[in-house]
Design a protein around this motif. Structure first.
Motif, PDB file in Angstrom:
ATOM      1  N   ASP A  21       0.806  -1.216   0.000  1.00  0.00           N
ATOM      2  CA  ASP A  21       0.000   0.000   0.000  1.00  0.00           C
ATOM      3  C   ASP A  21       0.844   1.274   0.000  1.00  0.00           C
ATOM      4  O   ASP A  21       1.948   1.322   0.515  1.00  0.00           O
ATOM      5  CB  ASP A  21      -1.031  -0.010   1.134  1.00  0.00           C
ATOM      6  N   ASN A  22       0.273   2.280  -0.637  1.00  0.00           N
ATOM      7  CA  ASN A  22       0.872   3.607  -0.707  1.00  0.00           C
ATOM      8  C   ASN A  22       2.261   3.612  -1.341  1.00  0.00           C
ATOM      9  O   ASN A  22       3.178   4.285  -0.865  1.00  0.00           O
ATOM     10  CB  ASN A  22       0.898   4.251   0.681  1.00  0.00           C
ATOM     11  N   THR A  23       2.410   2.849  -2.429  1.00  0.00           N
ATOM     12  CA  THR A  23       3.640   2.872  -3.219  1.00  0.00           C
ATOM     13  C   THR A  23       3.264   3.188  -4.662  1.00  0.00           C
ATOM     14  O   THR A  23       2.108   3.028  -5.077  1.00  0.00           O
ATOM     15  CB  THR A  23       4.376   1.527  -3.186  1.00  0.00           C
ATOM     16  N   MET A  24       4.243   3.613  -5.442  1.00  0.00           N
ATOM     17  CA  MET A  24       3.966   3.858  -6.849  1.00  0.00           C
ATOM     18  C   MET A  24       3.643   2.555  -7.565  1.00  0.00           C
ATOM     19  O   MET A  24       2.840   2.538  -8.500  1.00  0.00           O
ATOM     20  CB  MET A  24       5.144   4.571  -7.505  1.00  0.00           C
ATOM     21  N   GLY A  25       4.235   1.459  -7.127  1.00  0.00           N
ATOM     22  CA  GLY A  25       3.889   0.169  -7.708  1.00  0.00           C
ATOM     23  C   GLY A  25       2.424  -0.158  -7.518  1.00  0.00           C
ATOM     24  O   GLY A  25       1.764  -0.691  -8.417  1.00  0.00           O
ATOM     25  N   ALA A  26       1.894   0.166  -6.344  1.00  0.00           N
ATOM     26  CA  ALA A  26       0.477  -0.062  -6.068  1.00  0.00           C
ATOM     27  C   ALA A  26      -0.395   0.845  -6.919  1.00  0.00           C
ATOM     28  O   ALA A  26      -1.423   0.420  -7.446  1.00  0.00           O
ATOM     29  CB  ALA A  26       0.196   0.165  -4.583  1.00  0.00           C
ATOM     30  N   ASN A  27       0.016   2.099  -7.054  1.00  0.00           N
ATOM     31  CA  ASN A  27      -0.764   3.025  -7.875  1.00  0.00           C
ATOM     32  C   ASN A  27      -0.844   2.538  -9.319  1.00  0.00           C
ATOM     33  O   ASN A  27      -1.914   2.538  -9.941  1.00  0.00           O
ATOM     34  CB  ASN A  27      -0.134   4.420  -7.833  1.00  0.00           C
ATOM     35  N   PRO A  37      -6.437   4.567  -7.568  1.00  0.00           N
ATOM     36  CA  PRO A  37      -5.720   4.301  -6.317  1.00  0.00           C
ATOM     37  C   PRO A  37      -6.004   5.376  -5.274  1.00  0.00           C
ATOM     38  O   PRO A  37      -6.242   6.537  -5.609  1.00  0.00           O
ATOM     39  CB  PRO A  37      -4.248   4.326  -6.742  1.00  0.00           C
ATOM     40  N   GLU A  38      -5.976   4.959  -4.022  1.00  0.00           N
ATOM     41  CA  GLU A  38      -6.103   5.891  -2.900  1.00  0.00           C
ATOM     42  C   GLU A  38      -4.734   6.054  -2.255  1.00  0.00           C
ATOM     43  O   GLU A  38      -4.036   5.071  -2.016  1.00  0.00           O
ATOM     44  CB  GLU A  38      -7.087   5.355  -1.854  1.00  0.00           C
ATOM     45  N   ALA A  39      -4.360   7.293  -2.004  1.00  0.00           N
ATOM     46  CA  ALA A  39      -3.120   7.589  -1.300  1.00  0.00           C
ATOM     47  C   ALA A  39      -3.456   8.301   0.004  1.00  0.00           C
ATOM     48  O   ALA A  39      -4.254   9.231   0.024  1.00  0.00           O
ATOM     49  CB  ALA A  39      -2.209   8.471  -2.150  1.00  0.00           C
ATOM     50  N   ASP A  40      -2.858   7.825   1.091  1.00  0.00           N
ATOM     51  CA  ASP A  40      -2.972   8.513   2.383  1.00  0.00           C
ATOM     52  C   ASP A  40      -1.855   9.544   2.450  1.00  0.00           C
ATOM     53  O   ASP A  40      -0.697   9.223   2.185  1.00  0.00           O
ATOM     54  CB  ASP A  40      -2.841   7.507   3.520  1.00  0.00           C
ATOM     55  N   SER A  43       2.733  14.699   6.123  1.00  0.00           N
ATOM     56  CA  SER A  43       3.912  15.522   5.843  1.00  0.00           C
ATOM     57  C   SER A  43       5.109  15.107   6.686  1.00  0.00           C
ATOM     58  O   SER A  43       4.971  14.676   7.836  1.00  0.00           O
ATOM     59  CB  SER A  43       3.610  17.000   6.117  1.00  0.00           C
ATOM     60  N   THR A  44       6.285  15.255   6.080  1.00  0.00           N
ATOM     61  CA  THR A  44       7.533  14.994   6.788  1.00  0.00           C
ATOM     62  C   THR A  44       7.969  16.251   7.542  1.00  0.00           C
ATOM     63  O   THR A  44       7.385  17.322   7.410  1.00  0.00           O
ATOM     64  CB  THR A  44       8.636  14.598   5.794  1.00  0.00           C
ATOM     65  N   LYS A  45       9.019  16.106   8.301  1.00  0.00           N
ATOM     66  CA  LYS A  45       9.550  17.214   9.100  1.00  0.00           C
ATOM     67  C   LYS A  45       9.932  18.402   8.234  1.00  0.00           C
ATOM     68  O   LYS A  45       9.747  19.559   8.638  1.00  0.00           O
ATOM     69  CB  LYS A  45      10.769  16.722   9.896  1.00  0.00           C
ATOM     70  N   ASP A  46      10.453  18.121   7.030  1.00  0.00           N
ATOM     71  CA  ASP A  46      10.865  19.208   6.142  1.00  0.00           C
ATOM     72  C   ASP A  46       9.779  19.591   5.138  1.00  0.00           C
ATOM     73  O   ASP A  46      10.043  20.226   4.113  1.00  0.00           O
ATOM     74  CB  ASP A  46      12.171  18.868   5.417  1.00  0.00           C
ATOM     75  N   GLY A  47       8.532  19.207   5.431  1.00  0.00           N
ATOM     76  CA  GLY A  47       7.401  19.723   4.675  1.00  0.00           C
ATOM     77  C   GLY A  47       7.097  19.049   3.361  1.00  0.00           C
ATOM     78  O   GLY A  47       6.375  19.605   2.534  1.00  0.00           O
ATOM     79  N   VAL A  48       7.604  17.849   3.150  1.00  0.00           N
ATOM     80  CA  VAL A  48       7.288  17.109   1.931  1.00  0.00           C
ATOM     81  C   VAL A  48       6.043  16.253   2.198  1.00  0.00           C
ATOM     82  O   VAL A  48       5.988  15.515   3.183  1.00  0.00           O
ATOM     83  CB  VAL A  48       8.463  16.222   1.486  1.00  0.00           C
ATOM     84  N   ILE A  49       5.055  16.359   1.326  1.00  0.00           N
ATOM     85  CA  ILE A  49       3.862  15.527   1.456  1.00  0.00           C
ATOM     86  C   ILE A  49       4.164  14.156   0.870  1.00  0.00           C
ATOM     87  O   ILE A  49       4.576  14.033  -0.288  1.00  0.00           O
ATOM     88  CB  ILE A  49       2.659  16.159   0.740  1.00  0.00           C
ATOM     89  N   VAL A  50       3.982  13.129   1.687  1.00  0.00           N
ATOM     90  CA  VAL A  50       4.264  11.763   1.265  1.00  0.00           C
ATOM     91  C   VAL A  50       3.001  10.927   1.305  1.00  0.00           C
ATOM     92  O   VAL A  50       1.998  11.296   1.928  1.00  0.00           O
ATOM     93  CB  VAL A  50       5.361  11.103   2.137  1.00  0.00           C
ATOM     94  N   ASP A 103       5.459  12.513  -6.850  1.00  0.00           N
ATOM     95  CA  ASP A 103       5.727  11.381  -7.733  1.00  0.00           C
ATOM     96  C   ASP A 103       4.431  10.887  -8.370  1.00  0.00           C
ATOM     97  O   ASP A 103       4.392  10.533  -9.557  1.00  0.00           O
ATOM     98  CB  ASP A 103       6.394  10.239  -6.965  1.00  0.00           C
ATOM     99  N   MET A 104       3.389  10.837  -7.571  1.00  0.00           N
ATOM    100  CA  MET A 104       2.087  10.404  -8.072  1.00  0.00           C
ATOM    101  C   MET A 104       1.538  11.414  -9.073  1.00  0.00           C
ATOM    102  O   MET A 104       1.057  11.044 -10.155  1.00  0.00           O
ATOM    103  CB  MET A 104       1.125  10.236  -6.893  1.00  0.00           C
ATOM    104  N   PHE A 105       1.644  12.692  -8.732  1.00  0.00           N
ATOM    105  CA  PHE A 105       1.122  13.729  -9.618  1.00  0.00           C
ATOM    106  C   PHE A 105       1.859  13.757 -10.950  1.00  0.00           C
ATOM    107  O   PHE A 105       1.258  14.028 -11.994  1.00  0.00           O
ATOM    108  CB  PHE A 105       1.200  15.087  -8.932  1.00  0.00           C
TER     109      PHE A 105
END
Length: 269
Positions: A21-27, A37-40, A43-50, A103-105
């Motif tokens: 789940d929540n990998t590009m392979g899954a998407n 696909p659904e992505a949850d 955000s990381t400490k440095d502000g990257v949405i994962v 990456d998804m976008f």
């Protein structure tokens, strides 16, 4: 009737059983089967949405003990993305990583058939909206949360984005939440998802009664809102009954098996 268009989302991307789940392979797996696909998102400490369901890396990655239980909100994207996120699921997915939402976008840009559900976990909505606008994927995104006000806000922030209110819990809670959304005129909501808990038995298998689903389907249809269901357990019989009720939107943890059930229903028509 059995040639109706059936739309579906792959819960957590590939579902619980068919892809990590929540990998590009899954998407890619979900897109390849014709689903969404659904992505949850968090955000990381440095502000990257994962894209990551859990707050930590422990369940889905090979992150070492000193890292795996630290919330990703306290880790940088470099610290989050360096660990394998596929091998624990299956060796054929070795090399997958926790992806940035970008990456998804990137794989959605210019491909209108590639849509995505984004389930809010821990993200600033304005930052999320800005990223959606940056990549121009607004009409390919369905934002989802269990709080209606967040659906309303997201649609205000990012023009063209659709939203889904997911409704879980016991039957009383589901019915009360649905009724509140109905009384609001489904404000800010394009879809409503109802969780179906049950054992997939020979009789009606779900805790939510069939009469309520008929009611919910009728009320949403009046205002052109999609009714989606998430049957956590299902078999050919239960999917056939849901389809025969007229439900055309689904979420599933088992995309390939779900499609087998849909095709069986079509074959009986």
């Amino acid at each position: 009737m059995n040639n109706a268009i059936i739309s579906w989302q792959a819960h957590r991307g590939g579902g619980e059983y068919e892809a990590p789940d929540n990998t590009m392979g899954a998407n890619r797996y979900a897109w390849g089967l014709g689903g969404i696909p659904e992505a949850d998102v968090r955000s990381t400490k440095d502000g990257v949405i994962v894209c990551l369901h859990d707050a930590t890396l422990a369940r889905t990655t090979l992150a070492p003990d000193e890292i795996k239980d630290i919330p990703v909100s306290e880790l940088t994207f470099e610290e989050v993305s360096k660990w394998d996120a596929g091998a624990k699921f299956d060796e054929k997915f070795r090399g997958e990583r926790v992806p940035a939402l970008e990456d998804m976008f990137l794989e959605m840009q210019g491909r209108p058939e590639h849509m995505a559900y984004l389930d809010l976990k821990d993200v600033d909505l304005r930052q999320l909206g800005a990223l959606i606008d940056q990549y121009g994927v607004n009409r390919q995104v369905i934002f989802t949360h269990n709080i209606q006000n967040n659906c309303i806000e997201m649609k205000r922030i990012a023009e063209g984005v659709k939203s889904m209110l997911w409704v879980g819990g016991d039957p009383e809670r589901i019915k009360n939440t649905f009724q509140s959304a109905l009384e609001s005129g489904f404000r800010g909501v394009d879809q409503v998802q109802i969780h179906l808990n049950g054992d997939s038995g020979e009789q009606w298998p779900y805790e939510i009664d069939i009469e309520f689903l008929q009611y919910a389907l009728a009320e949403t249809a009046k205002v052109d809102v999609d009714l989606e269901v998430l049957p956590f357990r299902f078999n050919e019989r239960s999917i056939s009954r849901l389809l025969s009720l007229g439900i055309r939107w689904y979420a599933t943890d088992e995309p390939a098996r779900f499609l087998q059930c849909v095709n069986a229903w079509r074959g009986h028509g």
